[in-house]
Design an enzyme around this catalytic site. Structure first.
Site, PDB file in Angstrom:
ATOM      1  N   ASP A   1       0.956  -1.338   0.295  1.00 31.82           N
ATOM      2  CA  ASP A   1       0.227  -0.280  -0.407  1.00 31.82           C
ATOM      3  C   ASP A   1       0.324   1.137   0.138  1.00 31.82           C
ATOM      4  O   ASP A   1       1.756   1.561  -0.979  1.00 31.82           O
ATOM      5  CB  ASP A   1      -0.991  -0.207   0.922  1.00 31.82           C
ATOM      6  CG  ASP A   1      -0.072  -0.264   2.816  1.00 31.82           C
ATOM      7  OD1 ASP A   1       0.930   0.344   2.594  1.00 31.82           O
ATOM      8  OD2 ASP A   1      -0.628  -1.491   3.213  1.00 31.82           O
ATOM      9  N   SER A   2       0.708   2.613   0.594  1.00 28.51           N
ATOM     10  CA  SER A   2       1.440   3.752   0.550  1.00 28.51           C
ATOM     11  C   SER A   2       2.293   3.818   1.002  1.00 28.51           C
ATOM     12  O   SER A   2       3.164   3.771   0.577  1.00 28.51           O
ATOM     13  CB  SER A   2       0.321   4.849   1.331  1.00 28.51           C
ATOM     14  OG  SER A   2       0.017   3.928   3.312  1.00 28.51           O
ATOM     15  N   TYR A   3       2.940   2.852   2.255  1.00 28.83           N
ATOM     16  CA  TYR A   3       4.529   2.112   2.658  1.00 28.83           C
ATOM     17  C   TYR A   3       5.165   1.890   1.592  1.00 28.83           C
ATOM     18  O   TYR A   3       5.885   2.223   1.113  1.00 28.83           O
ATOM     19  CB  TYR A   3       4.425   1.483   3.832  1.00 28.83           C
ATOM     20  CG  TYR A   3       3.699   1.693   5.518  1.00 28.83           C
ATOM     21  CD1 TYR A   3       2.782   3.268   5.183  1.00 28.83           C
ATOM     22  CD2 TYR A   3       4.237   1.567   5.970  1.00 28.83           C
ATOM     23  CE1 TYR A   3       2.051   3.849   6.537  1.00 28.83           C
ATOM     24  CE2 TYR A   3       3.942   2.323   8.125  1.00 28.83           C
ATOM     25  CZ  TYR A   3       3.375   3.336   7.821  1.00 28.83           C
ATOM     26  OH  TYR A   3       2.758   3.683   8.733  1.00 28.83           O
TER      27      TYR A   3
END
Length: 394
Positions: free
Chosen positions: A179-181
């Protein structure tokens, strides 16, 4: 405890700007960098027709990539963050053919960043004034664009030069799923408070932990990451009925039903999966079809099915690392992922492993309390150390 906000990247109408370097890129090189045709070639519209080094229909004949790209006439299109193209040329300059009004790119020559291209649009970007001889060039997509795709039309040699055979593919291959990480969301921001445009300008997938880890190991890689998406539940319950798995098979994220065709060269020895922050980081809202128990059960069932898919796709020898980290005010993610791995191991698949990294040493100074570029360096080092313990034969 820190708050976690894993907001999906918003589609903004971005101006078409071309910059030869920004505050979050390397200092501008003394090289003369010009957008469009070289000055001795006339207007940009006439450039390709006049240049005998224009890429042919197969732009990948002169450029190496491991990313999920889709041929489209005289270019290749793509959506995932961190897609990169590497080439070699002889001469005093090189042009980069692009058609992308949504994304930002970094350009490196011989390993040094010489430019950041901000939503360049349709252009041939030139780096000139190099010493004669052989050089390397690398173009990397920094940003996320699930709402749009970009197009790369190949590398072009300056007059008197030539595009050389592309660099060979690396033997080591790693796929990062997350995801965003994993995408590096807002990681080079100097503030946690960011607008959607700030997020786009300060996301640099090339400085995310996956890209850093792969380069430390001299591995080709894919960053198949989508901010805000979870395994079964997206951030704050948004977009019900659609989750990360909806998009995983695609090359072009904005095209419903698109399927990436593996050219047969992508056979990762290692896959690192980090999905679940968005499933568990926010409280279940009224009207959502979940209870804490049913969400956990659905997450585990979906994760097992996704692991089945990866195992069938890449075979029994690929090591799959199920990754987890701290989620605000709950141990649900760590508990669920560790149990999933234990269940897989109990079934006889000991090449699925569990890796957890905690908050120690991380400042979360990126946009909306995401990991900063410093944090991604820390995570990359911990992941590199962990990978060294795995029974990889590469």
């Amino acid at each position: 405890m820190r708050p976690i906000r894993a907001t999906a990247v918003l589609a903004a109408v971005l101006s078409t700007v071309l910059l030869p370097g920004t505050a979050h890129a390397a200092e501008p090189s003394p090289l003369a960098s010009v957008a469009g045709c070289p000055p001795d070639r006339g207007p940009a519209q006439a450039c390709d027709a006049a240049n005998p080094q224009r890429p042919g229909p197969d732009v990948l004949a002169g450029a190496h990539t491991a990313g999920r790209v889709k041929p489209d006439g005289r270019s290749v299109r793509y959506s995932w963050p961190g897609v990169y193209f590497e080439g070699r040329f002889r001469g005093t300059g090189v042009g980069i053919v692009l058609d992308d009004a949504d994304n930002d790119y970094d350009v490196t020559i011989d390993g040094a960043t010489v430019a950041t291209l901000v939503t360049p649009g349709k252009t041939t970007y030139w780096v000139k004034g190099l010493a004669g001889g052989a050089h390397t060039v690398r173009l990397v997509k920094r940003t996320e664009s699930p709402w749009a795709s970009g197009a790369f039309g190949g590398f072009v040699a300056a007059p008197g030069g030539a595009i050389l055979p592309k660099p060979p593919a690396r033997h080591r291959q790693i796929e990062f799923i997350g995801d965003s990480y994993t995408a590096g969301y807002g990681n080079v921001s100097d503030t946690r408070e960011c607008t959607s445009d700030d997020v786009n300008r300060t996301t640099n997938a090339d400085l995310a932990f996956g890209a850093l880890t792969a380069r430390r190991l001299n591995a080709d890689y894919q960053l198949n990451a989508y901010s805000g998406r979870g395994m079964v539940r997206n951030y704050n319950g948004g977009d019900p009925g659609i989750d990360y798995r909806t998009f995983y098979d695609r090359a072009l994220l904005n095209v419903d039903g698109d399927v990436w065709r593996n050219p047969g060269t992508w056979r990762p020895q290692l896959v690192v999966v980090g999905l679940g922050i968005n499933d568990f980081s926010t409280a279940i809202n009224p009207g959502e079809p979940w209870t804490p128990d049913s969400l956990m059960a659905a997450y585990r069932t979906a994760y097992h099915a996704f692991l089945d898919k990866l195992r069938a796709q890449y075979g029994p020898r690929t090591i799959i690392v199920v990754s987890a980290t701290s989620v605000y005010n709950t141990t649900a993610l760590a508990d669920a992922t560790q149990r999933i791995v234990q269940e897989r191991n109990a079934r006889g698949d000991d090449r699925i492993r569990y890796w957890y990294y905690d908050e120690s040493g991380l400042d979360y100074l990126g946009c909306h309390w995401h990991p900063s570029s410093h944090d991604h360096q820390v995570i990359a080092q911990r992941l590199t150390d962990y990978i060294a313990t795995l029974p990889l034969r590469w």
